[in-house]
Design a protein around this motif. Structure first.
Motif, PDB file in Angstrom:
ATOM      1  N   SER A 297       0.827  -1.211   0.000  1.00  0.00           N
ATOM      2  CA  SER A 297       0.000   0.000   0.000  1.00  0.00           C
ATOM      3  C   SER A 297       0.859   1.259   0.000  1.00  0.00           C
ATOM      4  O   SER A 297       0.552   2.229  -0.706  1.00  0.00           O
ATOM      5  CB  SER A 297      -0.953   0.000   1.191  1.00  0.00           C
ATOM      6  N   PHE A 301       1.092   3.878  -3.016  1.00  0.00           N
ATOM      7  CA  PHE A 301       0.751   5.269  -2.707  1.00  0.00           C
ATOM      8  C   PHE A 301       1.819   6.223  -3.230  1.00  0.00           C
ATOM      9  O   PHE A 301       1.505   7.264  -3.807  1.00  0.00           O
ATOM     10  CB  PHE A 301       0.585   5.459  -1.202  1.00  0.00           C
ATOM     11  N   SER A 347      -5.246   2.888  -3.423  1.00  0.00           N
ATOM     12  CA  SER A 347      -5.480   2.191  -2.153  1.00  0.00           C
ATOM     13  C   SER A 347      -6.555   1.121  -2.306  1.00  0.00           C
ATOM     14  O   SER A 347      -6.518   0.080  -1.644  1.00  0.00           O
ATOM     15  CB  SER A 347      -5.875   3.189  -1.061  1.00  0.00           C
ATOM     16  N   MET A 407     -10.473   1.153   3.146  1.00  0.00           N
ATOM     17  CA  MET A 407      -9.413   1.145   4.146  1.00  0.00           C
ATOM     18  C   MET A 407      -9.970   0.878   5.546  1.00  0.00           C
ATOM     19  O   MET A 407      -9.416   0.072   6.298  1.00  0.00           O
ATOM     20  CB  MET A 407      -8.664   2.471   4.117  1.00  0.00           C
TER      21      MET A 407
END
Length: 483
Positions: A297, A301, A347, A407
């Motif tokens: 992640s 990102f 994400s 998330m």
């Protein structure tokens, strides 16, 4: 496990970086620039329309199959023929519903002709993705990487011939562009099928309705998820075309930016393709997922933020470079904001894949349903007022809220607890990178040099904040010592 993920990711990205950027910039963009305003916009609207019901072709079978074969490879031979028969039946349903809805929508003769071959392309693409789901489940990642770009490579060769050979270039039209893709997809599907045949013992069982029912019932949640997500990702171009009197021209602007967003999203999809079998296997073995989730992640990102920030700060320069005749300030504005959606979408590729591997489809479908309703509602209000820019704003808002939901749900489902310093690293990287980009943009340099310099500085900031731990990454890539 992280070492395996990292090494295969590098090979996958390398193969794709050699092929797909040329398709985007050397073929697709060139073809849009070749035609008058509105021609490519018509193609773009019909292309997106062919996507809306394309989940019927898959019906969640690819995700179900990937998880099933990842857990038990012996099922490959048992499932292959039966699932191909199911997909054949689904293809007929897809064609029927797609053309019926197109007639009701009021498609013209040219649009219907485009739709037939674009729908056929969706059938072929669905077959390729199904074969690739088997290849990925067998963890033949390098083979999957090659096949993932083969159709584009073949289409590039065909389009180059049509664009530049004297016998074809003067009579080139948008339909030829579609035909080239159809032939490339057909060849790739055949090759992918032959790869599967070499890796399995086919069981030619008599067709059983119970098996079909079992597969469709288990796949239904995956199908619903893909349908809902597909609608709120693709419906905007169709709504622009249908809601605005100058919809074709507005879609030309939107397509110019969406092309690049779709391109970078392919890399997010490649992450998900690698992560799904890894997550599924680790969940089955009850292994700790936190480190792999955190690593993937944060890495994605960083890639997404640098890409989006570069495109936002240099949106005008990029648009004028890619579309020198057509681009204006509105093109740049749409491009800058649309590329920002890659950050929340990145994400989703990690946390959504994690929830998919767990089989938490009920929550995922609830999130996707909310995203679809929100996106359509925003488009209904924003498109009449702001045109393609309104669709861009709707997409950004929808993806931000969907990412946040993924998330929160994933962290609660797996009990992840993050230290405050992890959030500080993300915030520090984002702020420092934005400031660096702003300052570099103000320097009296050629914008290309500024872009390269800014990207390099952002990478250094990522390493400095340890969002990308270089030493650990290199350690994972080293071959293990043998005793």
């Amino acid at each position: 496990m992280r070492r395996k993920f990292a090494t295969n990711l590098i090979f996958l990205l390398t193969v794709n970086l050699l092929i797909k950027p040329y398709w985007i910039f050397g073929i697709d963009r060139v073809i849009q620039n070749k035609f008058p305003v509105g021609v490519y916009g018509t193609y773009f609207a019909v292309f997106n329309y062919s996507f809306l019901l394309s989940i019927i072709l898959d019906f969640g079978i690819n995700n179900f199959n990937n998880r099933a074969i990842s857990r038990d490879r012996k099922r490959l031979g048992e499932y292959l023929v039966n699932l191909m028969m199911v997909k054949g039946a689904l293809s007929m349903i897809y064609f029927a519903l797609t053309f019926l809805s197109a007639l009701l929508t009021g498609f013209g003769e040219l649009q219907m002709k485009m739709l037939f071959f674009l729908a056929l392309n969706q059938v072929l693409l669905s077959a390729i993705l199904y074969f690739r789901s088997n290849i990925a489940a067998l963890q033949l990642f390098k083979t999957d990487s090659v096949i993932s770009t083969l159709d584009r490579l073949l289409a590039i060769v065909f389009c180059l011939a049509l664009l530049y050979l004297p016998a074809f270039k003067d009579s080139f039209n948008i339909m030829w562009f579609i035909y080239a893709q159809t032939i490339a997809l057909l060849i790739t599907a055949v090759i992918a099928f032959l790869v599967i045949l070499g890796k399995s013992k086919i069981e030619l069982n008599i067709w059983k309705g119970k098996f079909t029912k079992m597969i469709l019932l288990k796949s239904a949640p995956f199908a619903m998820l893909a349908l809902l997500m597909g609608i709120y990702y693709r419906i905007d171009a169709v709504m622009i075309d249908r809601m605005l009197p100058n919809g074709k021209e507005q879609n030309d602007m939107y397509a110019a930016s969406f092309r690049l967003l779709d391109a970078v999203n392919q890399f997010g999809y490649l992450f998900a393709t690698l992560l799904l079998p890894l997550f599924a296997g680790m969940i089955r073995r009850n292994e700790n997922l936190k480190q792999l989730v955190k690593f993937s992640s944060e890495l994605l990102f960083v890639i997404a933020f640098i890409t989006a920030a570069d495109c936002y700060f240099f949106s005008s320069e990029m648009m004028h470079l890619l579309y020198p005749v057509k681009a204006n300030g509105q093109w740049a504005q749409i491009f800058g904001w649309l590329m920002c959606t890659f950050i929340p979408m990145s994400s989703i590729y990690v946390f959504g894949t994690l929830l998919t591997a767990q089989g938490n489809l009920k929550v995922l479908n609830f999130i996707a349903l909310g995203g679809m309703v929100l996106n359509i509602s925003l488009n209904l209000y924003l498109i009449p007022h702001y045109g393609a820019l309104g669709a861009t704003i709707a997409t950004l808002i929808t993806q931000l809220l969907a990412a946040l939901a993924h998330m929160v749900v994933a962290n609660r489902a797996f009990g992840f607890e993050y230290e405050s310093r992890d959030l500080m690293k993300l915030a520090g990287f984002s702020v420092l990178s934005s400031v660096a980009l702003f300052l570099i943009k103000m320097m009296p340099l050629d914008w290309r040099l500024s872009l390269v310099l800014a990207s390099g500085v952002c990478c250094l900031i990522a390493a400095g904040t340890r969002l990308v731990p270089i030493s650990e990454f290199l350690t994972m890539l080293r071959p293990k010592a043998t005793s």
